[in-house]
Design a protein around this motif. Structure first.
Motif, PDB file in Angstrom:
ATOM      1  N   ASN A 264       0.832  -1.206   0.000  1.00  0.00           N
ATOM      2  CA  ASN A 264       0.000   0.000   0.000  1.00  0.00           C
ATOM      3  C   ASN A 264       0.869   1.261   0.000  1.00  0.00           C
ATOM      4  N   CYS A 300      -6.518   0.095  -9.330  1.00  0.00           N
ATOM      5  CA  CYS A 300      -6.479   0.701  -7.988  1.00  0.00           C
ATOM      6  C   CYS A 300      -5.869  -0.282  -6.989  1.00  0.00           C
ATOM      7  N   ASN A 302      -3.918   0.207  -4.552  1.00  0.00           N
ATOM      8  CA  ASN A 302      -3.864   0.691  -3.169  1.00  0.00           C
ATOM      9  C   ASN A 302      -5.086   0.216  -2.382  1.00  0.00           C
ATOM     10  N   TYR A 303      -6.255   0.174  -3.032  1.00  0.00           N
ATOM     11  CA  TYR A 303      -7.442  -0.352  -2.368  1.00  0.00           C
ATOM     12  C   TYR A 303      -7.346  -1.867  -2.189  1.00  0.00           C
ATOM     13  N   GLU A 306      -5.230  -2.338   0.822  1.00  0.00           N
ATOM     14  CA  GLU A 306      -5.948  -1.905   2.030  1.00  0.00           C
ATOM     15  C   GLU A 306      -6.917  -2.990   2.498  1.00  0.00           C
ATOM     16  N   MET A 333     -14.310   0.136  -0.320  1.00  0.00           N
ATOM     17  CA  MET A 333     -13.166   0.231  -1.230  1.00  0.00           C
ATOM     18  C   MET A 333     -13.544  -0.162  -2.657  1.00  0.00           C
ATOM     19  N   SER A 334     -14.432  -1.128  -2.794  1.00  0.00           N
ATOM     20  CA  SER A 334     -14.850  -1.531  -4.139  1.00  0.00           C
ATOM     21  C   SER A 334     -15.637  -0.408  -4.825  1.00  0.00           C
ATOM     22  N   TRP A 336     -15.268   2.876  -4.198  1.00  0.00           N
ATOM     23  CA  TRP A 336     -14.280   3.896  -4.539  1.00  0.00           C
ATOM     24  C   TRP A 336     -13.445   3.468  -5.749  1.00  0.00           C
ATOM     25  N   ALA A 337     -13.055   2.201  -5.773  1.00  0.00           N
ATOM     26  CA  ALA A 337     -12.236   1.712  -6.881  1.00  0.00           C
ATOM     27  C   ALA A 337     -13.009   1.753  -8.197  1.00  0.00           C
ATOM     28  N   MET A 358     -10.374  -3.297  -8.693  1.00  0.00           N
ATOM     29  CA  MET A 358      -9.694  -3.560  -7.424  1.00  0.00           C
ATOM     30  C   MET A 358      -9.199  -4.991  -7.299  1.00  0.00           C
TER      31      MET A 358
END
Length: 363
Positions: A264, A300, A302-303, A306, A333-334, A336-337, A358
């Protein structure tokens, strides 16, 4: 003796005309010579001095109306064409001091999106008068303040439960029961996670200087602080039971957690220093660092890391609160991704079109 004959009348007129022609030619030659001499003497002044042209700058008038009542709030006049919307907000703030620029939302249409501060005012102009609709966005906070407040709370709250305050747990029971090593390891991993977030907020992430409503920060703090209290209470409780598969389960999950945290961090560094070629931003590409190879599969990562951290933390501690929190983080997160993946498709279509958002294949 020869008598001198007088010229006849026609001959006399012819002689006078010739004489006058000779005088005229002589006079023309004199004028030509004079003009030539004047031309030579003034050769350095052949070009006339440049005429200074004063460019006319067209100023705009920005009429600001209330989005609900359509009533005029004020008129911002003498706005240069090179001004941005942020400049208009500053002038609006001078006219109406109760609304500072960060809480002012301006729209070109009543139901349209809020205009960005960086947009040029000339691009909105159809005539010399520009009409914008005003919305009070409420009290705002900066993104740096938002994340520092959101992440500092869980770090301190968890430590309060870790030291087992007498106001939280029974004092006799706390001193009697032995702490399993996973309790100390969980405290280290939890503090490492939020310390990384705080340091990246200060030194890695680049914020555009925007703001977010204060109510969003309150919601975020309630979510993270509340779940941290629930998680820390169970893990640090004197009657906490260790994972079912013992040290193997803890060691495997702790290793996965540390790898996800490292991944991350390296992904966030790569996103903060995106490569630029020819003045155009390019999507980050994998480097020699193995943690960046996830860019080959998802847009993505980073997600992805995370979510991996919280799933590993769930396996390591084997507690219900952590599992619920991890499940909610997967959903958030999904979302946002998926949203960021759509933006990447518009900006970096050739590089991102075959990647998942993601998690490969699933999302």
């Amino acid at each position: 003796m020869h008598r001198r004959q007088k010229p006849s009348a026609p001959e006399h007129k012819r002689d006078l005309a010739a004489h006058r022609g000779a005088l005229s030619m002589s006079h023309n030659d004199t004028r030509s010579f004079f003009n030539l001499s004047q031309l030579v003497l003034s050769a350095g002044q052949l070009k006339s001095p440049p005429v200074l042209k004063h460019s006319k700058i067209t100023y705009f008038e920005v009429e600001i109306l209330d989005v609900q009542s359509k009533k005029q709030i004020c008129i911002v006049d003498k706005v240069p064409p090179s001004s941005t919307l942020l400049d208009v907000k500053h002038k609006f703030h001078k006219a109406c001091p109760q609304w500072y620029p960060s809480r002012v939302g301006l729209q070109l249409e009543r139901n349209g999106p809020y205009l960005k501060d960086s947009i040029n005012i000339q691009s909105l102009a159809i005539s010399s008068i520009i009409t914008l609709y005003f919305t009070d966005l409420g009290q705002q906070v900066g993104w740096t303040t938002f994340f520092l407040t959101e992440y500092t709370g869980p770090l301190l709250i968890y430590l309060l439960f870790y030291i087992r305050l007498s106001s939280i747990y029974d004092k006799v029971e706390s001193t009697k029961n032995f702490r399993h090593p996973v309790v100390h390891l969980a405290c280290f991993c939890h503090c490492l996670h939020y310390s990384r977030h705080l340091l990246e907020t200060l030194f890695v992430h680049k914020f555009s200087g925007g703001h977010t409503p204060l109510k969003n920060m309150i919601k975020g703090c309630a979510f993270y602080w509340g779940f941290t209290s629930w998680i820390a209470y169970y893990i640090n409780h004197p009657r906490y039971t260790p994972p079912s598969f013992g040290h193997r389960q803890v060691a495997f999950a702790a290793l996965a957690f540390l790898m996800c945290e490292a991944g991350n961090h390296f992904i966030n560094v790569a996103l903060a220093h995106q490569n630029h070629s020819g003045g155009k931003a390019c999507f980050p590409s994998p480097t020699y660092n193995p943690f960046t190879w996830l860019f080959l599969l998802v847009s993505c990562p980073n997600y992805t890391y995370e979510v991996g951290s919280w799933i590993s933390f769930t396996v390591m501690t084997q507690t219900l609160p952590v599992g619920i929190f991890a499940f909610l983080m997967v959903i958030q997160m999904s979302l946002w991704a998926h949203k960021k993946h759509k933006l990447y498709l518009k900006r970096f279509y050739p590089e991102v079109r075959r990647k998942a958002a993601m998690i490969p294949v699933i999302f």
